[in-house]
Structures are given as C-alpha cells and as structure tokens.
Design an enzyme around this catalytic site. Sequence first.
Site, PDB file in Angstrom:
ATOM      1  N   GLY A   1       0.600  -1.312  -0.065  1.00  0.00           N
ATOM      2  CA  GLY A   1       0.070   0.044  -0.185  1.00  0.00           C
ATOM      3  C   GLY A   1       0.868   1.573   0.013  1.00  0.00           C
ATOM      4  CB  ILE A   2       0.232   4.665   1.763  1.00  0.00           C
ATOM      5  CG1 ILE A   2      -1.268   4.964   1.159  1.00  0.00           C
ATOM      6  CG2 ILE A   2       1.003   5.681   2.473  1.00  0.00           C
ATOM      7  CD1 ILE A   2      -2.090   5.556   1.924  1.00  0.00           C
TER       8      ILE A   2
ATOM      9  CE1 TYR B   1      -7.596   3.476  10.784  1.00  0.00           C
ATOM     10  CE2 TYR B   1      -9.482   4.520   9.509  1.00  0.00           C
ATOM     11  CZ  TYR B   1      -8.151   4.256   9.621  1.00  0.00           C
ATOM     12  OH  TYR B   1      -7.371   4.673   8.570  1.00  0.00           O
TER      13      TYR B   1
END
Length: 248
Positions: free
Chosen positions: A17-18, A149
């Site tokens: 991912g990132i 979250y």
Amino acid sequence: MKKFNNKLAIVTGGNSGIGYAAAKELITEGATVIITGRRKEAVEKAAQELGAIPFIADQAKLEDIDRLKTEVENQYGKIDILFINAGITGSLTLIENMDPENFDQVMNINFRGAYFTLSKLIPLLNDSASVIMLSSIVASTYKPNSSVYQASKAALNSIAKTAAAELAPRKIRVNMISPGPIQTEIMSKAGLDEETLKGLNDHLINQIPLKKMGTAEEIAQLVSYLADHNASGFMTGTEIIIDGGIAL
C-alpha cells in the site's frame, strides 16, 4: 544529484500500500530505506522488489521497536526521514458492541505503537530530520461503527503536534498526511469480499467531488515533499488533507 542521496529513511508498514509506494519514491530519489512489517515473507519480498532493507517488526510490540532502534543505531547511525505509516482499521462496530480485543489491537498499532516508534527513535534523528505520520481524514469525522479507528487517528494527530513543538529546537519537523479514500488493500484486509469492495468503492467515488479514488503513489509524492527540507523546511505540525474534496 538525487535529493535524498546519503539519507536514511525508515518506513513502518512498508511492504504494501502507501508504505510500499512511499519507500519506492524515496529510493528513486536516492535514499537508503528500511521497511518494517509483521509478516516476514511479505516484508522480504517487498524489500527485494524495492531495493530496500527488510526489518521484521510489529509496531504494536515495544520489544520490536527496541530491536529496530538497536539495529539502526549499530548499522546506520542516524535517521533522516521517519515515515510512521503502519496502521489497521480493525473491525467496524458500534460503540455498544465494541470488544476490548479489537479496541486494544487498533490502539496498540495505530496509536501506542506509533507513539513509541517516535519516542524511541527520537535520539537517532538527525537535526533537521523529517518525521511524517500517516493519519486519516477520519481523525476529524465521527461516523458510526468507526469509533476506535477514528479515535486512534485523532490521538495520533495530537501527539504529532506536540512532537512538532518539542522537536522544533533541533529543526526536526513533524507533519501529518490525512488521506481520504485511497485504493489500497486495507479494506480487503478488513475482510470485505470483492463484490462488497466494488460497491463500497462506487459509493465512495460518488461522494468524492473529484469522482475518483486517490492512489498510494499520490501519497508517496507528498511523503517525498515533506521529507525534503529544501521544499518544505518551513512546515511543521501541519496536517495535509488529500481527499479529492470529500471532506468539503
């Protein structure tokens, strides 16, 4: 001459991912990059593809962060770029149904782990180093089912700003990147099947004024910008929103 020649960067959660995209961008610009992650096979495979240095570490485990600190200190000395990127969404549920295991898992990785990664690595940061925290636009949203979250990212922003104030005398800059919807594996890791994912993506794209999802590569460009003292040397304690306008 590449802008990060002779610079050492650490990217937590750098195997996908990132984190992966950021490591790739920093390496392209000349940095030596250490990527960390929990899964040995995935971290070593990513490191081989990228030309990065693999380090198996779970951000939630303080002993792993201690090992990382010792290894970096012994092998490389000082850190120039620290991208604290590792994070999970956890299971989405109402506050009244939240189980302590899910709460602890999300907080231990996203907040406690990020906090102590920063805390323990501060002595190794070069003066004028750049610290970048991957936050999220959810840090300032209050949608149902996402309480833990959202809270973990709000807490992360709070400590990033305090760290910016504390580290300013050493010209160390601490900034946050808060993406909106980005195309990565994080949602499929949350256990969503392909059909649900497609429905979710279509729903999100409909809500985004620019009518597209962001990419990991776009975030990576921003990491590179914030890591570059010449480009962003007057920025610290700043949260950059990159969300296609969804928070408007």
